[in-house]
Design a protein around this motif. Structure first.
Motif, PDB file in Angstrom:
ATOM      1  N   ASP A  28       0.813  -1.222   0.000  1.00 12.79           N
ATOM      2  CA  ASP A  28       0.000   0.000   0.000  1.00 12.79           C
ATOM      3  C   ASP A  28       0.843   1.267   0.000  1.00 12.79           C
ATOM      4  N   GLY A  29       1.922   1.241  -0.775  1.00 10.38           N
ATOM      5  CA  GLY A  29       2.727   2.442  -0.954  1.00 10.38           C
ATOM      6  C   GLY A  29       3.677   2.769   0.170  1.00 10.38           C
ATOM      7  N   ARG A  30       3.760   1.885   1.162  1.00  6.74           N
ATOM      8  CA  ARG A  30       4.660   2.143   2.297  1.00  6.74           C
ATOM      9  C   ARG A  30       5.520   0.913   2.582  1.00  6.74           C
ATOM     10  N   ILE A  31       6.559   1.145   3.361  1.00  9.44           N
ATOM     11  CA  ILE A  31       7.421   0.042   3.790  1.00  9.44           C
ATOM     12  C   ILE A  31       6.756  -0.643   4.969  1.00  9.44           C
ATOM     13  N   LEU A  32       6.475  -1.926   4.806  1.00  9.23           N
ATOM     14  CA  LEU A  32       5.802  -2.694   5.849  1.00  9.23           C
ATOM     15  C   LEU A  32       6.807  -3.302   6.821  1.00  9.23           C
ATOM     16  N   GLU A  33       7.892  -3.855   6.269  1.00  6.53           N
ATOM     17  CA  GLU A  33       8.915  -4.498   7.102  1.00  6.53           C
ATOM     18  C   GLU A  33      10.302  -4.196   6.560  1.00  6.53           C
ATOM     19  N   VAL A  34      11.261  -4.114   7.459  1.00  8.23           N
ATOM     20  CA  VAL A  34      12.677  -4.059   7.120  1.00  8.23           C
ATOM     21  C   VAL A  34      13.302  -5.334   7.669  1.00  8.23           C
ATOM     22  N   LEU A  35      13.888  -6.140   6.789  1.00  9.79           N
ATOM     23  CA  LEU A  35      14.361  -7.465   7.163  1.00  9.79           C
ATOM     24  C   LEU A  35      15.876  -7.486   7.322  1.00  9.79           C
ATOM     25  N   ALA A  36      16.329  -7.964   8.452  1.00  7.77           N
ATOM     26  CA  ALA A  36      17.763  -8.148   8.677  1.00  7.77           C
ATOM     27  C   ALA A  36      18.217  -9.427   7.969  1.00  7.77           C
ATOM     28  N   ALA A  37      19.517  -9.654   7.968  1.00 12.62           N
ATOM     29  CA  ALA A  37      20.071 -10.850   7.319  1.00 12.62           C
ATOM     30  C   ALA A  37      19.427 -12.109   7.903  1.00 12.62           C
ATOM     31  N   GLY A  38      18.968 -12.981   7.025  1.00 16.54           N
ATOM     32  CA  GLY A  38      18.390 -14.247   7.442  1.00 16.54           C
ATOM     33  C   GLY A  38      16.918 -14.200   7.769  1.00 16.54           C
ATOM     34  N   LYS A 379       7.445   4.223   6.582  1.00 19.44           N
ATOM     35  CA  LYS A 379       7.856   5.273   5.648  1.00 19.44           C
ATOM     36  C   LYS A 379       7.307   4.973   4.258  1.00 19.44           C
ATOM     37  N   ARG A 380       7.178   6.007   3.459  1.00 13.72           N
ATOM     38  CA  ARG A 380       6.682   5.823   2.101  1.00 13.72           C
ATOM     39  C   ARG A 380       7.689   5.029   1.268  1.00 13.72           C
ATOM     40  N   ALA A 381       7.152   4.214   0.382  1.00 13.54           N
ATOM     41  CA  ALA A 381       7.997   3.338  -0.439  1.00 13.54           C
ATOM     42  C   ALA A 381       8.557   4.112  -1.620  1.00 13.54           C
ATOM     43  N   ASP A 382       9.429   5.067  -1.310  1.00 13.78           N
ATOM     44  CA  ASP A 382      10.192   5.819  -2.302  1.00 13.78           C
ATOM     45  C   ASP A 382      11.607   5.259  -2.260  1.00 13.78           C
ATOM     46  N   ILE A 383      11.997   4.518  -3.295  1.00 14.64           N
ATOM     47  CA  ILE A 383      13.229   3.741  -3.231  1.00 14.64           C
ATOM     48  C   ILE A 383      13.963   3.820  -4.562  1.00 14.64           C
ATOM     49  N   ALA A 384      15.299   3.933  -4.491  1.00 16.43           N
ATOM     50  CA  ALA A 384      16.142   3.970  -5.685  1.00 16.43           C
ATOM     51  C   ALA A 384      17.060   2.753  -5.694  1.00 16.43           C
ATOM     52  N   PHE A 385      17.224   2.169  -6.870  1.00 20.73           N
ATOM     53  CA  PHE A 385      18.025   0.957  -7.049  1.00 20.73           C
ATOM     54  C   PHE A 385      19.115   1.242  -8.079  1.00 20.73           C
ATOM     55  N   PHE A 386      20.347   0.961  -7.707  1.00 23.78           N
ATOM     56  CA  PHE A 386      21.484   1.183  -8.598  1.00 23.78           C
ATOM     57  C   PHE A 386      22.216  -0.131  -8.849  1.00 23.78           C
ATOM     58  N   LYS A 387      22.713  -0.308 -10.071  1.00 27.06           N
ATOM     59  CA  LYS A 387      23.575  -1.435 -10.398  1.00 27.06           C
ATOM     60  C   LYS A 387      25.010  -0.951 -10.579  1.00 27.06           C
ATOM     61  N   LEU A 388      25.930  -1.816 -10.229  1.00 27.70           N
ATOM     62  CA  LEU A 388      27.352  -1.509 -10.407  1.00 27.70           C
ATOM     63  C   LEU A 388      27.859  -2.280 -11.620  1.00 27.70           C
ATOM     64  N   ASP A 389      27.255  -1.990 -12.789  1.00 26.33           N
ATOM     65  CA  ASP A 389      27.511  -2.785 -13.990  1.00 26.33           C
ATOM     66  C   ASP A 389      28.173  -1.989 -15.105  1.00 26.33           C
ATOM     67  N   GLU A 390      28.803  -0.865 -14.753  1.00 23.66           N
ATOM     68  CA  GLU A 390      29.516  -0.054 -15.735  1.00 23.66           C
ATOM     69  C   GLU A 390      31.021  -0.172 -15.492  1.00 23.66           C
ATOM     70  N   PRO A 391      31.837   0.132 -16.510  1.00 19.91           N
ATOM     71  CA  PRO A 391      33.292   0.020 -16.335  1.00 19.91           C
ATOM     72  C   PRO A 391      33.821   0.783 -15.130  1.00 19.91           C
ATOM     73  N   ARG A 392      33.196   1.918 -14.805  1.00 17.59           N
ATOM     74  CA  ARG A 392      33.687   2.732 -13.688  1.00 17.59           C
ATOM     75  C   ARG A 392      33.630   1.990 -12.360  1.00 17.59           C
ATOM     76  N   PHE A 393      32.786   0.968 -12.254  1.00 14.90           N
ATOM     77  CA  PHE A 393      32.641   0.240 -10.995  1.00 14.90           C
ATOM     78  C   PHE A 393      33.486  -1.032 -10.941  1.00 14.90           C
TER      79      PHE A 393
END
Length: 450
Positions: A28-38, A379-393
């Motif tokens: 519903d447009g918001r973050i419901l849970e933040v999951l730790a490792a595992g 919090k509102r589900a406003d999220i940015a996703f980046f890939k490290l798939d360019e030569p610079r990375f």
């Protein structure tokens, strides 16, 4: 309930102390849970997004811009000038801005920001030549069309060159027109949509383009409606000299004298403050928008970010106008912030994480928003996703540091209120090539018509 599990990100910056290495659950447009490792989601999920190749950030928040200036980037008459002559060169060009040009400039700037991972924008529009009286309405309609979160600041200029200011008479308005329209815009657009996409703030342009009367009246109106206040302040030493000559006060004393030194206010640039002024800003909770690229292009100076934050001022990040940057890329601005602050502080005193904080939670605090800027439940589900798939990375070891140090500039995916706006580095809301062609044509028309 439709739920999305953003599963097992390669790395994640929450802008708080939460561990989100197991991912995020969105509903519903918001973050419901933040999951730790595992950890696993506590309930069933409808969809899974494999984020194992993505570095995940809160949607970036831009706290100062001038969208219309995308039409005058790298403008020959304005190149290699200080702030005051730069403005005086461009004002006559900007005076010809039309509603159609303004709409294209707004859309291009917002999409450019979106592609850089920015989900919330604050624009400072203070230019209202004849025919452009509804400039903020145009921006509001564009924001809603794009589904992008925006704080639209109703700027103003009332002090023309004939009255001792900088702008020509053709772009200034009377104080009554400014106040009437400010009230109208707040009542029409401020937080009227259920997704909290739009806010309105009041923003007399600067000490050298408005009168003390409009500053005081704007402060009173903002308090009445509980909206923010925004202006340029302490950007250059020339401004300090102007304020001393015009008002017999330094810029911050002037700001205080007109009722603006409070936590409703955020200031663009905020470079030339002394120690006592920094403490007063912190005591008041007044926010500062750091604009590193613009400050470098115009040779204005370096914001005292650490001292301001230590004193109690929220500090965020802005790209500033595209005529003084000359891009609208907030992810690139994060790297610029790191580099310019390293000229003021030691390497361990301002890190890549500090720079990311400026563009996320710091900027959200500047805009007085507690629903964005970090990854946390509710919090509102406003999220940015980046890939490290360019030569610079290639060869990078720390994914978060790589985003900043290696110079990430384009998000692979972006969501606002849980809705995808960018996927596979492509804007999903329209034809970017056609928008660019229309925008370039508008820029040519504006420049050739002055």
């Amino acid at each position: 309930m439709n739920t999305l599990w953003i599963k097992h990100p390669r790395a994640v910056f929450t802008s708080n102390r939460l561990d989100a290495s197991g991912g995020l659950v969105i509903a519903d447009g918001r973050i419901l849970e933040v999951l730790a490792a595992g950890q696993q989601p506590s309930g069933p999920v409808s969809q899974v997004f494999d984020a194992s190749t993505h570095v995940v950030l809160p949607g970036l928040v831009n706290t100062h811009h001038h969208f219309y200036q995308t039409l005058t980037r790298a403008c020959p008459p304005a190149l290699n000038k200080r702030l005051f002559p730069w403005l005086q060169t461009l004002y006559p060009i900007w005076a010809g801005l039309t509603p159609a040009q303004h709409a294209l400039a707004t859309e291009l700037a917002m999409v450019e920001l979106l592609l850089s991972g920015c989900t919330t924008v604050a624009d400072h529009h203070y230019l209202f030549p004849a025919g452009l009286e509804n400039a903020i309405d145009i921006q509001a309609e564009t924001s809603l069309k794009l589904g992008m979160r925006a704080t639209l600041t109703r700027g103003s200029m009332s002090l023309s060159v004939d009255d001792g200011g900088l702008p020509p008479r053709s772009v200034v308005q009377t104080e009554q027109v400014i106040l009437d329209d400010s009230k109208r815009l707040i009542e029409r657009w401020h937080q009227r949509d259920d997704q909290a996409l739009l806010e309105v703030a009041l923003a007399p342009c600067s000490p050298f383009s408005v009168t003390p009367d409009i500053m005081r009246a704007s402060a009173e109106l903002a308090a009445q409606y509980d909206v923010g206040l925004h202006t340029h302040l302490a950007e250059t030493e020339d401004e300090n000299a102007f304020c001393l000559k015009m008002f017999g006060q330094r810029p911050l004393d002037y700001l205080d004298s007109v009722g603006w030194l409070n936590n409703r206010t955020w200031l663009a640039h905020g470079i030339h403050f002394n120690d006592e002024e920094v403490q007063r800003l912190g005591n008041a909770g007044t926010g500062i928008c750091h604009c590193p690229s613009s400050n470098m292009v115009l040779a204005s100076g370096i914001c005292r970010v650490n001292e301001l934050r230590a004193a109690g001022s929220p500090v965020g990040l802005g790209v500033d106008g595209s005529a003084s940057n000359d891009h609208s890329n907030l992810m690139q601005e994060v790297r610029q912030a790191l580099l310019i602050q390293r000229l003021r502080y030691q390497a361990d005193e301002f890190t890549h994480l500090d720079a990311l904080h400026l563009a996320t939670k710091g900027s959200a605090q500047v805009l007085r928003r507690d629903d964005i800027g970090e990854l946390a439940p509710g919090k509102r589900a406003d999220i940015a996703f980046f890939k490290l798939d360019e030569p610079r990375f290639s060869g990078a070891h720390d994914p978060l540091a790589a985003l900043v140090l290696c110079g990430a500039s384009q998000a692979d995916a972006v969501m606002i209120n849980g809705d995808w706006k960018v996927r596979d580095k492509q804007w999903l809301g329209g034809d970017i090539r056609q928008l660019m062609a229309n925008h370039q044509q508008a820029a040519s028309q504006l420049f050739s018509g002055h």
